[in-house]
Design a protein around this motif. Structure first.
Motif, short mmCIF file in Angstrom:
data_model
loop_
_atom_site.label_atom_id
_atom_site.label_comp_id
_atom_site.label_asym_id
_atom_site.label_seq_id
_atom_site.Cartn_x
_atom_site.Cartn_y
_atom_site.Cartn_z
N UNK A 229 0.81 -1.22 0.00
CA UNK A 229 0.00 0.00 0.00
C UNK A 229 0.85 1.28 0.00
N UNK A 230 2.06 1.20 0.53
CA UNK A 230 2.92 2.38 0.62
C UNK A 230 3.83 2.58 -0.58
N UNK A 231 4.33 1.50 -1.16
CA UNK A 231 5.31 1.60 -2.24
C UNK A 231 5.06 0.56 -3.31
N UNK A 232 5.36 0.93 -4.53
CA UNK A 232 5.29 -0.04 -5.62
C UNK A 232 6.46 -1.01 -5.49
N UNK A 233 6.29 -2.20 -6.02
CA UNK A 233 7.38 -3.18 -6.01
C UNK A 233 8.61 -2.61 -6.72
N UNK A 234 8.40 -1.92 -7.82
CA UNK A 234 9.53 -1.33 -8.55
C UNK A 234 10.34 -0.40 -7.64
N UNK A 235 9.65 0.42 -6.85
CA UNK A 235 10.34 1.33 -5.94
C UNK A 235 11.06 0.58 -4.83
#
Length: 180
Positions: free
Chosen positions: A150-156
């Motif tokens: 919910x906080x960050x994309x997997x890419x990030x």
């Protein structure tokens, strides 16, 4: 090159399991990561480098309890129990209560090439504990993955861990650059 010429390298594949890879939440660029890990397995075999693969084992009754279908390593990895060392863990560290450090030391491994899932948990922890345990580590930047949060994309998450771990703790290479 993945390791100094004076040290013996091994490939460590972390938690590439049916239930994590094929679950309701798909890993970021999972098929590309799986393909890269398969390339690294072929490179390790070609160089006669040992391959270690670990499964995260949940408690009895969990989807990834020992022996369950979802707990199994991905068949696409083509791991061979007669050639490769397959083992289980119950914590994010591949070293905690597994005997891994002793097994690596027993066969003269000084350098680990680490790949797998999930970046922010078991990959991060295993890299840090490996370094603390005296191993040289290469994190294969394009061969580990996770899911969106919910906080960050997997890419990030992946980019952050590649940058953070690669800044001071591990050597960071892409699949094409790794040599055993």
């Amino acid at each position: 090159m993945a390791s100094p010429a004076s040290s013996r390298s091994a490939l460590l594949i972390v938690d590439m399991q049916v239930g994590l890879f094929n679950g309701p939440e798909k890993p970021y660029e999972g098929e590309r990561v799986l393909d890269n890990i398969q390339q690294l397995i072929r490179k390790a075999r070609s160089a006669s480098a040992p391959i270690f693969a670990v499964r995260h084992t949940g408690p009895a009754g969990s989807p990834i309890a020992a022996g369950s279908a979802l707990w199994q390593l991905l068949p696409a990895l083509e791991l061979d129990p007669a050639l490769d060392t397959l083992f289980d863990k119950t914590r994010p560290s591949s070293f905690f209560a597994t005997g891994l450090a002793q097994q690596l030391n027993d066969v003269g491994i000084k350098h680990l090439v680490i790949v797998g899932m999930k970046t922010q948990f078991c990959i991060d922890t295993t890299c840090r504990v490996a370094v603390e345990s005296g191993f040289d580590v290469t994190l294969v930047a394009d061969a580990h993955t996770c899911m969106d949060t919910p906080q960050l994309s997997a890419k990030m998450i992946i980019e952050h861990h590649n940058a953070t771990l690669g800044a001071a703790l591990v050597k960071r290479l892409d699949t094409a650059q790794v040599r055993f």
